[in-house]
Scaffold this motif. Structure first.
Motif, PDB file in Angstrom:
ATOM      1  N   GLY A   1       0.825  -1.188  -0.016  1.00 59.45           N
ATOM      2  CA  GLY A   1      -0.032  -0.108   0.118  1.00 59.45           C
ATOM      3  C   GLY A   1       1.063   1.173  -0.115  1.00 59.45           C
ATOM      4  N   ILE A   2       1.867   1.226   0.637  1.00 58.69           N
ATOM      5  CA  ILE A   2       2.594   2.439   0.971  1.00 58.69           C
ATOM      6  C   ILE A   2       3.550   2.814  -0.379  1.00 58.69           C
ATOM      7  CG2 ILE A   2       4.903   3.303   2.104  1.00 58.69           C
ATOM      8  CD1 ILE A   2       3.833   1.966   4.674  1.00 58.69           C
ATOM      9  N   VAL A   3       4.162   1.463  -0.911  1.00 58.67           N
ATOM     10  CA  VAL A   3       5.030   1.631  -2.131  1.00 58.67           C
ATOM     11  C   VAL A   3       4.005   2.204  -3.198  1.00 58.67           C
ATOM     12  CG1 VAL A   3       6.434   0.756  -3.705  1.00 58.67           C
ATOM     13  CG2 VAL A   3       6.595   0.150  -1.333  1.00 58.67           C
ATOM     14  N   ASN A   4       2.746   1.664  -3.517  1.00 54.75           N
ATOM     15  CA  ASN A   4       1.937   2.015  -4.393  1.00 54.75           C
ATOM     16  C   ASN A   4       1.533   3.449  -4.351  1.00 54.75           C
ATOM     17  OD1 ASN A   4       0.861  -0.051  -6.244  1.00 54.75           O
ATOM     18  ND2 ASN A   4       1.224  -1.164  -4.639  1.00 54.75           N
ATOM     19  N   LEU A   5       1.385   4.088  -3.011  1.00 51.83           N
ATOM     20  CA  LEU A   5       0.888   5.454  -2.667  1.00 51.83           C
ATOM     21  C   LEU A   5       2.310   6.328  -3.231  1.00 51.83           C
ATOM     22  CD1 LEU A   5      -0.999   7.231  -1.637  1.00 51.83           C
ATOM     23  CD2 LEU A   5       0.271   6.928   0.725  1.00 51.83           C
TER      24      LEU A   5
END
Length: 289
Positions: A250-254
């Protein structure tokens, strides 16, 4: 009231000597009314400006010795008028010069404001280009990844890293030392070296999801979001309920501006365990984005 004949000092009271220059005072009353000078040639007193007959040696108004130049009476009037016009012109010039100075000050202030504004805009633009505003997202990875210790190089870690590198070089099949070295290199910010040792370990242990996620974080810290996402998804193939992998995805996609995909990974993280630290963090990120 008397005036000193030498310096023209105004003397109030009775003095035998001038308080200003010390000269002896010839007591004389100044005439309250101007003496009318009918002669054509006059001497203008430099001390008080009074017109005196040409034969006077002392000013009948202030008593000072006359040192003025001889003038005709009409010429004197013209002289006084000229002096008045000159004073008037000087006042106008002074007023104009002050006005010009004030206008220059206003222009200087405007220039200062414009230059300051330009500097602020350039500074903000530089921050955006350098990615400072993305630091919050990167910090989130360090907060939720409970398998990585605090980053930063210190002398103790570097000594241990050097020792382990020697051990791994002498014993290439020592996978435990290789993995430990990879962790230390990741913590020290030596991400490329850490990736090389994680890969070496994962060749023999491809199903180790924890270490694959750690390697993916190294890619993320190097700015390679695509490979980081790919490695984390591979880790989930071996361990589908790996909550840290879900949160980090989730963080890397954000960070990669894949907002909808990041929200989907955050929801899955909460579904796995809403009460864990990872679950709570995912909920916070969902709420804030």
């Amino acid at each position: 009231m008397n005036y000193c004949a030498e310096c023209g000092f105004k003397i109030e009271g009775e003095f035998k000597f001038c308080p200003n220059c010390g000269s002896k005072i010839n007591s004389r009353e100044s005439s309250p009314n101007k003496m009318v000078v009918n002669t054509k040639e006059i001497i203008v007193c430099k001390n008080c400006g009074e017109e005196n007959p040409i034969e006077n040696s002392e000013c009948f108004s202030c008593g000072i010795l006359l040192r003025g130049s001889k003038n005709r009476k009409n010429d004197s009037a013209k002289h006084e008028a000229k002096r008045y016009d000159q004073k008037k012109t000087d006042k106008v010039n002074t007023s104009n010069s002050r006005k010009i100075v004030d206008e220059e000050k206003v222009l200087d202030n405007k220039k200062i404001i414009m230059i300051s504004s330009a500097i602020v805009v350039i500074f903000i633009f530089a921050l955006i280009i350098s990615g400072v505003f993305d630091s919050e997202v990167k910090n989130n990875v360090a907060q939720v990844n409970d398998q990585s210790s605090s980053s930063g190089v210190n002398l103790a870690n570097m000594e241990e890293i050097n020792k382990l590198e020697a051990v791994v070089t002498a014993n290439p099949d020592d996978l435990e030392s290789t993995l430990h070295l990879a962790h230390l290199q990741q913590d020290a910010g030596l991400y490329e070296k850490a990736i090389a040792n994680y890969k070496k370990y994962l060749v023999k242990n491809p199903d180790n999801a924890d270490n694959r996620v750690d390697m993916a974080i190294c890619y993320y810290n190097l700015g390679d979001n695509t490979t980081a996402i790919s490695e984390m998804e591979t880790a989930l193939k071996y361990q589908p309920k790996h909550q840290i992998a879900h949160l980090n995805l989730g963080i890397v996609n954000l960070a990669a501006r894949n907002v909808e995909a990041s929200k989907d990974w955050f929801r899955k993280t909460v579904e796995l365990d809403p009460n864990s630290e990872a679950g709570k963090r995912a909920q916070e990120l969902l709420t804030s984005h």
